[in-house]
Design an enzyme around this catalytic site. Structure first.
Site, PDB file in Angstrom:
ATOM      1  N   PHE A  67     -13.645   0.876   1.986  1.00 41.83           N
ATOM      2  CA  PHE A  67     -12.365   0.943   1.294  1.00 41.83           C
ATOM      3  C   PHE A  67     -12.058   2.400   0.957  1.00 41.83           C
ATOM      4  O   PHE A  67     -12.930   3.129   0.472  1.00 41.83           O
ATOM      5  CB  PHE A  67     -12.378   0.088   0.022  1.00 41.83           C
ATOM      6  CG  PHE A  67     -11.009  -0.045  -0.587  1.00 41.83           C
ATOM      7  CD1 PHE A  67     -10.062  -0.859   0.000  1.00 41.83           C
ATOM      8  CD2 PHE A  67     -10.657   0.679  -1.711  1.00 41.83           C
ATOM      9  CE1 PHE A  67      -8.780  -0.967  -0.525  1.00 41.83           C
ATOM     10  CE2 PHE A  67      -9.386   0.581  -2.251  1.00 41.83           C
ATOM     11  CZ  PHE A  67      -8.443  -0.250  -1.658  1.00 41.83           C
ATOM     12  N   TYR A 123      -8.777  -7.685 -10.874  1.00 40.07           N
ATOM     13  CA  TYR A 123      -7.489  -8.311 -10.566  1.00 40.07           C
ATOM     14  C   TYR A 123      -7.480  -9.187  -9.321  1.00 40.07           C
ATOM     15  O   TYR A 123      -6.453  -9.776  -8.996  1.00 40.07           O
ATOM     16  CB  TYR A 123      -6.390  -7.247 -10.444  1.00 40.07           C
ATOM     17  CG  TYR A 123      -6.698  -6.079  -9.550  1.00 40.07           C
ATOM     18  CD1 TYR A 123      -6.582  -6.175  -8.171  1.00 40.07           C
ATOM     19  CD2 TYR A 123      -7.108  -4.869 -10.091  1.00 40.07           C
ATOM     20  CE1 TYR A 123      -6.867  -5.104  -7.347  1.00 40.07           C
ATOM     21  CE2 TYR A 123      -7.387  -3.784  -9.280  1.00 40.07           C
ATOM     22  CZ  TYR A 123      -7.270  -3.902  -7.909  1.00 40.07           C
ATOM     23  OH  TYR A 123      -7.557  -2.835  -7.106  1.00 40.07           O
ATOM     24  N   LYS A 124      -8.607  -9.311  -8.635  1.00 36.24           N
ATOM     25  CA  LYS A 124      -8.644 -10.164  -7.446  1.00 36.24           C
ATOM     26  C   LYS A 124      -9.112 -11.568  -7.843  1.00 36.24           C
ATOM     27  O   LYS A 124      -8.388 -12.325  -8.459  1.00 36.24           O
ATOM     28  CB  LYS A 124      -9.528  -9.537  -6.372  1.00 36.24           C
ATOM     29  CG  LYS A 124      -9.055  -8.158  -5.902  1.00 36.24           C
ATOM     30  CD  LYS A 124      -9.930  -7.606  -4.800  1.00 36.24           C
ATOM     31  CE  LYS A 124      -9.630  -6.152  -4.483  1.00 36.24           C
ATOM     32  NZ  LYS A 124      -8.289  -5.921  -3.960  1.00 36.24           N
ATOM     33  N   ARG A 166      -4.441 -10.501   7.226  1.00 36.48           N
ATOM     34  CA  ARG A 166      -5.531 -10.891   6.332  1.00 36.48           C
ATOM     35  C   ARG A 166      -5.077 -12.057   5.457  1.00 36.48           C
ATOM     36  O   ARG A 166      -4.038 -11.983   4.792  1.00 36.48           O
ATOM     37  CB  ARG A 166      -5.948  -9.700   5.476  1.00 36.48           C
ATOM     38  CG  ARG A 166      -7.269  -9.861   4.752  1.00 36.48           C
ATOM     39  CD  ARG A 166      -7.622  -8.599   3.992  1.00 36.48           C
ATOM     40  NE  ARG A 166      -6.735  -8.401   2.846  1.00 36.48           N
ATOM     41  CZ  ARG A 166      -7.031  -7.658   1.782  1.00 36.48           C
ATOM     42  NH1 ARG A 166      -8.198  -7.039   1.730  1.00 36.48           N
ATOM     43  NH2 ARG A 166      -6.182  -7.512   0.791  1.00 36.48           N
ATOM     44  N   ASP A 181     -19.948  -1.862  -4.361  1.00 40.17           N
ATOM     45  CA  ASP A 181     -18.587  -2.194  -4.775  1.00 40.17           C
ATOM     46  C   ASP A 181     -18.408  -3.698  -4.577  1.00 40.17           C
ATOM     47  O   ASP A 181     -18.461  -4.202  -3.449  1.00 40.17           O
ATOM     48  CB  ASP A 181     -17.585  -1.401  -3.929  1.00 40.17           C
ATOM     49  CG  ASP A 181     -16.143  -1.604  -4.385  1.00 40.17           C
ATOM     50  OD1 ASP A 181     -15.846  -2.620  -5.033  1.00 40.17           O
ATOM     51  OD2 ASP A 181     -15.301  -0.740  -4.063  1.00 40.17           O
TER      52      ASP A 181
END
Length: 407
Positions: free
Chosen positions: A125, A219-220, A366, A194
């Site tokens: 990422f 927030y996921k 995705r 991560d």
């Protein structure tokens, strides 16, 4: 039997089917982007209203003590801890993932004097790689990248830290946390994981793997809301010697002594920097409590079943797309990635039909399978929409082929 009939059977047998009612989702939407922003728990607006109207509005500054604001970062961190295989005193909710990465990369460099190399993989990422580059620009670190299958052999006496995303943000591929941590330690290096696409989506056991550090966003899959506070993990064995560069007042051993010289707080609290965002922490706490109540193991099992059923639906409908995720469900997280040269346009065409996924450059569609609020009926419907978008060439419409900054 049609895919819709199979979906009905699966939904009737689903032990988590009732959890959908705990989230607020718009009518007519199949939300396959919970791996980017989790859906809103129904309890969150009421909790935030109470914090705003009562604790802030009536309690004012006294709520730092009476409402427990001062201890909120540690309290929420302790609730995240069992979701990632950590002890309560090893996790704190604070700042953003990027900031926590910076703090812990710098801390790792100090714990490994004489070593400057931070090892990661190409395509990690971006913020993970950017944070290494920022330290590299200051002469404090050197970035080294190695393909996933070459990581172990790239570990040598120059490597201070191995930094990897446990579940790859694009493909969903899962690294072997225990094996890579062991390899890093054998080379004298530390490891920073991560967990942004892991926590709340699949079982994680940091301490069983011997992990040194970890970060993740709120927030996921934890459903803390846009820009929710992140969290950081430091193994208890490192806490006494941990030194991080963002020495803000909340990480001081006595923040209200207002002395000129910094002295780190004991334990995980030394990772704090500025004043904690109370409203963000309040929303995150709701999401964490909800996901914990549903059980990560049950959520993971359902997510794998949802993604596998979705693939079966595509096959039944004659859809041929290149799967960019591992074919083995056990080797991937809770999303699927498909490659197509017109992935962006296909994504936009699906969104126009109420099927919200996302696009990742250069060619990846995705689709996330957040199991707490998705059904097998959603999978059948989404697969049929995708089949129709492709068969009818809807992605060729000019408005779907225009690129926007945010999809």
């Amino acid at each position: 039997m049609t895919i819709e009939a199979r979906a009905r059977e699966f939904d009737l047998a689903d032990p988590l089917a009732a959890a959908r009612a705990l989230f607020r989702l718009p009518d007519g939407v199949i939300y396959l982007d919970g791996n980017s922003l989790g859906a809103l728990p129904r309890a969150t607006p009421q909790v935030l209203a109470r914090v705003v109207e009562e604790e802030w509005g009536e309690g004012l500054i006294g709520s730092w003590n009476r409402a427990g604001w001062f201890d909120m970062a540690a309290r929420v961190g302790a609730k995240i801890a069992p979701l990632i295989g950590a002890a309560p005193q090893e996790v704190i909710a604070c700042d953003s993932t990027s900031i926590n990465l910076f703090k812990l990369i710098a801390a790792a460099l100090q714990l490994r004097p004489g070593r400057k190399v931070i090892l990661s993989e190409p395509g990690n990422f971006p913020t993970d790689l950017y944070m290494i580059s920022g330290l590299e620009a200051q002469g404090l670190a050197r970035r080294r990248l190695a393909a996933p299958e070459r990581l172990a052999e790239a570990l040598d006496g120059d490597v201070a830290l191995l930094l990897l995303t446990h579940v790859h943000y694009k493909t969903g591929a899962v690294h072997d946390m225990a094996a890579l941590t062991k390899a890093a330690h054998a080379a004298g290096a530390l490891v920073l994981w991560d967990l942004s696409h892991s926590a709340g989506a699949l079982p994680v056991d940091l301490n069983a793997a011997g992990a040194d550090f970890a970060v993740g966003c709120g927030y996921k899959y934890l459903c803390g809301g846009p820009g929710a506070p992140a969290y950081a993990f430091v193994s208890a064995r490192h806490l006494p010697r941990l030194s991080q560069p963002l020495t803000g007042w909340f990480g001081h051993e006595a923040p209200f002594a207002f002395v000129d010289d910094y002295a780190p707080a004991p334990g995980i609290a030394r990772l704090l920097a500025g004043t904690p965002p109370i409203l963000g922490l309040a929303a995150l706490e709701v999401g964490v409590d909800l996901i914990a109540s549903l059980g990560v193991a049950r959520l993971y099992a359902k997510a794998q079943a949802l993604s596998q059923f979705f693939l079966e639906c595509l096959e039944a409908l004659g859809v041929e797309l290149e799967l960019a995720s591992p074919a083995d469900a056990a080797a991937r997280g809770s999303h699927l990635a498909f490659r197509h040269r017109e992935a962006h346009a296909i994504c936009q065409a699906l969104i126009a039909r109420g099927v919200i996924g996302d696009f990742r450059d250069p060619d990846v569609l995705r689709l996330g399978f957040a199991p707490a609020y998705l059904s097998f009926a959603d999978m059948a419907a989404a697969a049929r929409h995708l089949a129709e978008v492709l068969a009818r060439g809807e992605w060729q419409r000019p408005e779907f082929r225009r690129r926007a900054a945010v999809t």
